[in-house]
Design an enzyme around this catalytic site. Structure first.
Site, PDB file in Angstrom:
ATOM      1  CG  ASP A 167      -2.089   0.926   1.088  1.00 35.66           C
ATOM      2  OD1 ASP A 167      -2.390   1.352  -0.052  1.00 35.66           O
ATOM      3  OD2 ASP A 167      -2.715   1.263   2.111  1.00 35.66           O
ATOM      4  N   GLY A 168       0.294   2.331  -0.517  1.00 36.89           N
ATOM      5  CA  GLY A 168       0.966   3.633  -0.446  1.00 36.89           C
ATOM      6  C   GLY A 168       1.521   4.129  -1.768  1.00 36.89           C
ATOM      7  NE  ARG A 221      -1.537   6.413   1.418  1.00 32.18           N
ATOM      8  CZ  ARG A 221      -1.389   5.534   2.397  1.00 32.18           C
ATOM      9  NH1 ARG A 221      -1.083   5.949   3.607  1.00 32.18           N
ATOM     10  NH2 ARG A 221      -1.544   4.241   2.168  1.00 32.18           N
ATOM     11  CD1 TRP A 222       7.175   6.884  -2.638  1.00 36.87           C
ATOM     12  CD2 TRP A 222       6.618   7.133  -4.806  1.00 36.87           C
ATOM     13  NE1 TRP A 222       8.338   6.990  -3.363  1.00 36.87           N
ATOM     14  CE2 TRP A 222       8.026   7.143  -4.697  1.00 36.87           C
ATOM     15  CE3 TRP A 222       6.040   7.271  -6.058  1.00 36.87           C
ATOM     16  CZ2 TRP A 222       8.869   7.284  -5.802  1.00 36.87           C
ATOM     17  CZ3 TRP A 222       6.872   7.416  -7.168  1.00 36.87           C
ATOM     18  CH2 TRP A 222       8.269   7.420  -7.028  1.00 36.87           C
ATOM     19  NE  ARG A 226      -4.592   6.655  -7.189  1.00 34.37           N
ATOM     20  CZ  ARG A 226      -4.436   6.301  -5.917  1.00 34.37           C
ATOM     21  NH1 ARG A 226      -4.238   7.203  -4.992  1.00 34.37           N
ATOM     22  NH2 ARG A 226      -4.500   5.033  -5.575  1.00 34.37           N
ATOM     23  CG  HIS A 280      -0.142   1.930  -9.202  1.00 34.66           C
ATOM     24  ND1 HIS A 280      -0.334   1.557  -7.897  1.00 34.66           N
ATOM     25  CD2 HIS A 280      -1.280   2.595  -9.556  1.00 34.66           C
ATOM     26  CE1 HIS A 280      -1.525   1.974  -7.487  1.00 34.66           C
ATOM     27  NE2 HIS A 280      -2.120   2.610  -8.479  1.00 34.66           N
ATOM     28  CD  GLU A 297     -12.976  -5.740  -2.109  1.00 36.41           C
ATOM     29  OE1 GLU A 297     -11.748  -5.975  -2.112  1.00 36.41           O
ATOM     30  OE2 GLU A 297     -13.834  -6.590  -1.832  1.00 36.41           O
ATOM     31  CD1 TRP A 347     -12.221  -6.295  -9.977  1.00 41.23           C
ATOM     32  CD2 TRP A 347     -11.354  -5.462 -11.848  1.00 41.23           C
ATOM     33  NE1 TRP A 347     -11.451  -7.272 -10.548  1.00 41.23           N
ATOM     34  CE2 TRP A 347     -10.909  -6.789 -11.703  1.00 41.23           C
ATOM     35  CE3 TRP A 347     -10.928  -4.729 -12.964  1.00 41.23           C
ATOM     36  CZ2 TRP A 347     -10.056  -7.405 -12.623  1.00 41.23           C
ATOM     37  CZ3 TRP A 347     -10.085  -5.348 -13.884  1.00 41.23           C
ATOM     38  CH2 TRP A 347      -9.659  -6.666 -13.709  1.00 41.23           C
ATOM     39  NE  ARG A 353      -7.470   1.561  -5.985  1.00 44.46           N
ATOM     40  CZ  ARG A 353      -6.366   1.815  -5.326  1.00 44.46           C
ATOM     41  NH1 ARG A 353      -5.310   2.280  -5.965  1.00 44.46           N
ATOM     42  NH2 ARG A 353      -6.275   1.603  -4.038  1.00 44.46           N
ATOM     43  CG  LEU A 410      10.036 -17.048  -3.840  1.00 47.47           C
ATOM     44  CD1 LEU A 410       9.732 -16.997  -2.347  1.00 47.47           C
ATOM     45  CD2 LEU A 410      10.582 -15.693  -4.306  1.00 47.47           C
ATOM     46  CB  SER A 442      -7.521  -4.351   2.639  1.00 49.02           C
ATOM     47  OG  SER A 442      -7.265  -3.128   3.271  1.00 49.02           O
TER      48      SER A 442
END
Ligand code: FPP
Length: 249
Positions: free
Chosen positions: A21-22, A25-26, A34, A38, A68, A70, A72, A132, A197
């Protein structure tokens, strides 16, 4: 500076799950769109996968797109889908080289066709890898996942293939997207908010939770190691008393 050499190899979390998250805001704090947050977040994904692999984590789950998300703005959703596709294309060689196995949890059927096909191809090409497990949560919602599991189990009962009294916690786990994976030991949330969330609600029952103020694009390898170091200081009691756990009785 904290390095992975300071971690106790005997007490590594097997499964680390991250709520990334963030990004917004970053970007906004830098006067950027925005989507640029990403984009910077993809670089953090790449370095975190590398760190998890080097440290010897077995499973890394990244919450990349919730059911959720979607809602946006369409431009942000399509930008994220484009970033996801190019990430998958550019990182496939590295996954193959580093024995990383890609998995996905969530409603893959809801992803745009070209993303779904690229994802499916990467999952198949890495399926024989034994290192991994990189588990991407895409169009993922935990409640939706549980509803799907309940429906599958109910169908088995109705068809007479599963007696109701034989339903156990393991039955539920086996019908979730995460079937076959260990539950997360550590859930990290960047961006400073204290909530899950709709992420791995069933699987998180005994996870240690760590929230950091750092926005995802700024989350470094050292932050990741520091989160694991904090995990190693936690006493996991699984319902027992502290004395019972330290006596190992
Ligand atoms: C939450 O930040 C982040 C997302 C909804 C998307 C996460 C996606 C990436 C890190 C990049 C693509 C992923 C992969 C695996 C290549 P936010 O936008 O809600 O931030 P905010 O709370 O500051 O607005």
């Amino acid at each position: 500076m904290l390095t992975s050499l300071e971690l106790d190899p005997q007490k590594l979390p097997r499964h680390v799950a991250i709520i990334m998250d963030g990004n917004g805001r970053w970007a906004q704090s830098r006067g950027l769109m925005r989507l640029m947050g990403h984009k910077a977040g993809v670089d953090t994904v790449i370095r975190t996968v590398r760190a998890a692999d080097e440290i010897g984590i077995s499973v890394l789950t990244l919450y990349a797109f919730s059911s959720e998300n979607w809602k946006r703005p369409a431009s942000e959703v399509s930008g994220l889908m484009t970033l996801l596709k190019s990430y998958l294309e550019s990182e496939l060689a590295s996954m193959l080289e580093n024995n990383i196995r890609l998995r996905c949890i969530g409603r893959m059927d809801k992803l745009p066709r070209e993303v779904r096909e690229t994802l499916q191809a990467s999952i198949e090409k890495t399926s024989i890898n034994t290192g991994l497990v990189l588990n991407l949560a895409l169009s993922y919602g935990s409640r939706d996942e549980v509803v799907g599991a309940v429906k599958e189990i109910a169908e088995l009962c109705v068809a007479g293939k599963l007696p109701v009294e034989q339903i156990t916690e393991e039955t539920i786990s086996a019908h979730l997207y995460t079937a076959g994976l260990p539950d997360p030991d550590l859930i990290v949330r960047t961006g400073g908010e204290f909530r899950l969330s709709n992420f791995l609600l069933w699987q998180a029952s005994y996870a240690e939770i760590l929230v950091t103020e750092v926005h995802w694009p700024d989350f470094t390898r050292e932050d990741f190691i520091s989160a694991i170091a904090t995990f190693q200081t936690r006493q996991r009691r699984f319902g027992r008393t502290g004395d019972q756990v330290s006596d190992k009785t």
